[in-house]
Write an enzyme that holds these catalytic residues in place. Structure first.
Site, PDB file in Angstrom:
ATOM      1  N   TYR A  55     -28.267 -17.908  24.011  1.00  0.00           N
ATOM      2  CA  TYR A  55     -28.234 -18.888  22.891  1.00  0.00           C
ATOM      3  C   TYR A  55     -29.184 -19.950  23.266  1.00  0.00           C
ATOM      4  CZ  TYR A  55     -27.248 -22.188  19.763  1.00  0.00           C
ATOM      5  OH  TYR A  55     -27.029 -23.206  18.310  1.00  0.00           O
ATOM      6  N   LYS A  59     -32.740 -18.775  20.366  1.00  0.00           N
ATOM      7  CA  LYS A  59     -33.500 -20.026  19.383  1.00  0.00           C
ATOM      8  C   LYS A  59     -34.360 -20.135  19.785  1.00  0.00           C
ATOM      9  CE  LYS A  59     -29.210 -20.562  16.543  1.00  0.00           C
ATOM     10  NZ  LYS A  59     -29.832 -20.025  15.815  1.00  0.00           N
TER      11      LYS A  59
END
Length: 167
Positions: A55, A59
């Site tokens: 994650y 990002k």
């Protein structure tokens, strides 16, 4: 990665093509950059988050995509920025993230989701969660003419959690 990076890239590319063709068709010369795109990144991209390597990495890719796209699309009248929220709640995602962190076995998190939540909020200088409305208002600002000279920027909405960190 397919959703956060590839999916965002495909949508960005499609929307930017439509905006650029509209700019050309209109022959707009009164507003220098009438179009705006806001990508969703995360403070996890700036700080890294234990037990969330995929994650956080995805990002971080969004931040790079935002800066590169801002430079590529500015000549076409398109501003590109990103928003990086953190600790937004309460709600399903906030609760689920705390449960996953508690179950991760990471030495950085308690095994009790409630203690995980308390520790996170305790690390925020404003000592509270952010609201969805606060994120929406920040996105609205980046989409508005009030930010007409802003492109390639990441707006952090985290109550000061990452204060001083720069990507």
């Amino acid at each position: 990665m397919n959703i956060n990076v590839t999916g965002m890239f495909i949508v960005l590319q499609s929307v930017a093509k439509k905006m650029a063709s509209q700019m050309k068709a209109d022959g707009n010369t009164t507003v220098s950059h009438p179009f705006s795109i806001v990508n969703t990144a995360s403070v996890a991209a700036l700080r890294g988050t234990p037990a969330m390597v995929a994650y956080s990495s995805s990002k971080a890719a969004i931040l790079a995509m935002t800066v590169s796209s801002a430079k590529d699309l500015a000549p076409h009248g398109i501003r590109v920025n990103s928003i990086s929220p953190a600790l937004i709640g309460p709600g399903f995602m906030w609760t689920r993230q705390n449960e996953l962190h508690a179950a991760s076995g990471s030495p950085y998190f308690s095994s009790d989701p409630e203690q995980v939540a308390q520790a996170k909020v305790g690390g925020v200088p404003m000592k509270r969660l952010g609201s969805i409305d606060e994120v929406i208002k920040s996105v609205a600002y980046l989409l508005s003419d009030d930010s007409s000279y802003t492109t390639g920027t990441n707006l952090v909405v985290d109550g000061g959690l990452s204060a001083g960190l720069k990507a």
